[in-house]
Motif scaffolding. Structure first.
Motif, PDB file in Angstrom:
ATOM      1  N   ILE A  86       0.828  -1.206   0.000  1.00  0.00           N
ATOM      2  CA  ILE A  86       0.000   0.000   0.000  1.00  0.00           C
ATOM      3  C   ILE A  86       0.862   1.257   0.000  1.00  0.00           C
ATOM      4  O   ILE A  86       0.591   2.204  -0.735  1.00  0.00           O
ATOM      5  CB  ILE A  86      -0.995  -0.023   1.173  1.00  0.00           C
ATOM      6  N   VAL A  87       1.936   1.264   0.778  1.00  0.00           N
ATOM      7  CA  VAL A  87       2.836   2.424   0.818  1.00  0.00           C
ATOM      8  C   VAL A  87       3.460   2.647  -0.554  1.00  0.00           C
ATOM      9  O   VAL A  87       3.458   3.759  -1.072  1.00  0.00           O
ATOM     10  CB  VAL A  87       3.924   2.242   1.901  1.00  0.00           C
ATOM     11  N   TYR A  88       3.986   1.574  -1.173  1.00  0.00           N
ATOM     12  CA  TYR A  88       4.579   1.709  -2.507  1.00  0.00           C
ATOM     13  C   TYR A  88       3.544   2.145  -3.535  1.00  0.00           C
ATOM     14  O   TYR A  88       3.803   2.971  -4.398  1.00  0.00           O
ATOM     15  CB  TYR A  88       5.238   0.392  -2.953  1.00  0.00           C
ATOM     16  N   GLN A  89       2.353   1.566  -3.430  1.00  0.00           N
ATOM     17  CA  GLN A  89       1.267   1.911  -4.349  1.00  0.00           C
ATOM     18  C   GLN A  89       0.931   3.395  -4.258  1.00  0.00           C
ATOM     19  O   GLN A  89       0.719   4.061  -5.263  1.00  0.00           O
ATOM     20  CB  GLN A  89       0.058   1.062  -3.957  1.00  0.00           C
ATOM     21  N   GLU A  90       0.901   3.930  -3.045  1.00  0.00           N
ATOM     22  CA  GLU A  90       0.591   5.350  -2.848  1.00  0.00           C
ATOM     23  C   GLU A  90       1.708   6.251  -3.362  1.00  0.00           C
ATOM     24  O   GLU A  90       1.472   7.399  -3.720  1.00  0.00           O
ATOM     25  CB  GLU A  90       0.316   5.621  -1.373  1.00  0.00           C
ATOM     26  N   GLN A  91       2.936   5.724  -3.415  1.00  0.00           N
ATOM     27  CA  GLN A  91       4.071   6.517  -3.895  1.00  0.00           C
ATOM     28  C   GLN A  91       4.115   6.618  -5.414  1.00  0.00           C
ATOM     29  O   GLN A  91       4.772   7.483  -5.954  1.00  0.00           O
ATOM     30  CB  GLN A  91       5.390   5.923  -3.391  1.00  0.00           C
ATOM     31  N   GLY A  92       3.438   5.716  -6.082  1.00  0.00           N
ATOM     32  CA  GLY A  92       3.395   5.807  -7.539  1.00  0.00           C
ATOM     33  C   GLY A  92       3.836   4.551  -8.236  1.00  0.00           C
ATOM     34  O   GLY A  92       4.390   3.629  -7.650  1.00  0.00           O
ATOM     35  N   LEU A  93       3.597   4.530  -9.517  1.00  0.00           N
ATOM     36  CA  LEU A  93       3.809   3.362 -10.362  1.00  0.00           C
ATOM     37  C   LEU A  93       5.252   2.863 -10.345  1.00  0.00           C
ATOM     38  O   LEU A  93       5.503   1.682 -10.228  1.00  0.00           O
ATOM     39  CB  LEU A  93       3.395   3.696 -11.799  1.00  0.00           C
ATOM     40  N   GLU A  94       6.225   3.756 -10.431  1.00  0.00           N
ATOM     41  CA  GLU A  94       7.616   3.323 -10.534  1.00  0.00           C
ATOM     42  C   GLU A  94       8.038   2.531  -9.295  1.00  0.00           C
ATOM     43  O   GLU A  94       8.632   1.472  -9.392  1.00  0.00           O
ATOM     44  CB  GLU A  94       8.535   4.532 -10.715  1.00  0.00           C
ATOM     45  N   ALA A  95       7.706   3.054  -8.122  1.00  0.00           N
ATOM     46  CA  ALA A  95       8.066   2.366  -6.886  1.00  0.00           C
ATOM     47  C   ALA A  95       7.331   1.036  -6.771  1.00  0.00           C
ATOM     48  O   ALA A  95       7.890   0.035  -6.347  1.00  0.00           O
ATOM     49  CB  ALA A  95       7.758   3.249  -5.680  1.00  0.00           C
ATOM     50  N   TRP A  96       6.054   1.013  -7.164  1.00  0.00           N
ATOM     51  CA  TRP A  96       5.238  -0.214  -7.095  1.00  0.00           C
ATOM     52  C   TRP A  96       5.808  -1.286  -8.006  1.00  0.00           C
ATOM     53  O   TRP A  96       5.973  -2.431  -7.616  1.00  0.00           O
ATOM     54  CB  TRP A  96       3.808   0.136  -7.473  1.00  0.00           C
ATOM     55  N   SER A  97       6.142  -0.934  -9.239  1.00  0.00           N
ATOM     56  CA  SER A  97       6.709  -1.898 -10.183  1.00  0.00           C
ATOM     57  C   SER A  97       8.042  -2.433  -9.672  1.00  0.00           C
ATOM     58  O   SER A  97       8.331  -3.613  -9.783  1.00  0.00           O
ATOM     59  CB  SER A  97       6.904  -1.251 -11.552  1.00  0.00           C
ATOM     60  N   GLU A  98       8.844  -1.558  -9.097  1.00  0.00           N
ATOM     61  CA  GLU A  98      10.143  -1.957  -8.571  1.00  0.00           C
ATOM     62  C   GLU A  98       9.972  -2.968  -7.434  1.00  0.00           C
ATOM     63  O   GLU A  98      10.653  -3.985  -7.389  1.00  0.00           O
ATOM     64  CB  GLU A  98      10.885  -0.719  -8.072  1.00  0.00           C
ATOM     65  N   LYS A 102      11.122  -6.991  -7.530  1.00  0.00           N
ATOM     66  CA  LYS A 102      12.037  -7.522  -6.513  1.00  0.00           C
ATOM     67  C   LYS A 102      11.435  -8.751  -5.847  1.00  0.00           C
ATOM     68  O   LYS A 102      12.129  -9.721  -5.581  1.00  0.00           O
ATOM     69  CB  LYS A 102      12.347  -6.461  -5.458  1.00  0.00           C
ATOM     70  N   ARG A 103      10.146  -8.717  -5.580  1.00  0.00           N
ATOM     71  CA  ARG A 103       9.499  -9.877  -4.960  1.00  0.00           C
ATOM     72  C   ARG A 103       9.541 -11.078  -5.879  1.00  0.00           C
ATOM     73  O   ARG A 103       9.766 -12.200  -5.433  1.00  0.00           O
ATOM     74  CB  ARG A 103       8.056  -9.539  -4.603  1.00  0.00           C
ATOM     75  N   PHE A 104       9.288 -10.876  -7.187  1.00  0.00           N
ATOM     76  CA  PHE A 104       9.323 -12.002  -8.114  1.00  0.00           C
ATOM     77  C   PHE A 104      10.715 -12.601  -8.189  1.00  0.00           C
ATOM     78  O   PHE A 104      10.876 -13.783  -8.410  1.00  0.00           O
ATOM     79  CB  PHE A 104       8.868 -11.578  -9.512  1.00  0.00           C
ATOM     80  N   LYS A 105      11.723 -11.792  -8.025  1.00  0.00           N
ATOM     81  CA  LYS A 105      13.098 -12.270  -8.069  1.00  0.00           C
ATOM     82  C   LYS A 105      13.563 -12.744  -6.690  1.00  0.00           C
ATOM     83  O   LYS A 105      14.709 -13.094  -6.513  1.00  0.00           O
ATOM     84  CB  LYS A 105      14.021 -11.163  -8.568  1.00  0.00           C
ATOM     85  N   HIS A 106      12.671 -12.684  -5.687  1.00  0.00           N
ATOM     86  CA  HIS A 106      12.948 -13.093  -4.313  1.00  0.00           C
ATOM     87  C   HIS A 106      14.096 -12.305  -3.694  1.00  0.00           C
ATOM     88  O   HIS A 106      14.903 -12.851  -2.958  1.00  0.00           O
ATOM     89  CB  HIS A 106      13.224 -14.591  -4.246  1.00  0.00           C
TER      90      HIS A 106
END
Length: 108
Positions: A86-98, A102-106
């Motif tokens: 939620i915090v990343y989502q509120e910060q914007g698309l670039e942070a959310w995608s990043e 990172k999670r997919f790459k563990h």
């Protein structure tokens, strides 16, 4: 996690999860290309299912809800992950995608 954040996240629990379709591909099951990866979906809550804890998203194209990712771990760990989303989502698309990549790459 402080008490007010925990209380807010617990209030986001969706009890009628059976009516929300499951999505394997992190995108709207209606084929609207409402993907989390490109910011066209957002996390709106969570649910506790027999398969584990899942995040509930809403497509920003057709406004359909979907749930994804069975989570095998403690409720506390899940809520921390949800808060981070939620915090990343509120910060914007670039942070959310990043964060998502990172999670997919563990890496997290």
């Amino acid at each position: 996690m402080n008490g007010s954040i925990r209380k807010r996240l617990l209030a986001m629990k969706i009890s009628n999860w059976e009516s929300i379709p499951y999505s394997v591909g992190l995108q709207c099951p209606n084929g609207d290309d409402g993907s989390l990866m490109d910011g066209k979906s957002k996390v709106i809550g969570w649910c506790d299912t027999p398969k584990g804890l899942m995040k509930v998203c809403e497509c920003q194209v057709c406004f359909s809800k979907f749930r994804y990712h069975g989570f095998h771990g403690s409720l506390e760990t899940f809520l921390n992950s949800l808060e981070e989303d939620i915090v990343y989502q509120e910060q914007g698309l670039e942070a959310w995608s990043e964060l998502t990549l990172k999670r997919f790459k563990h890496e997290i």
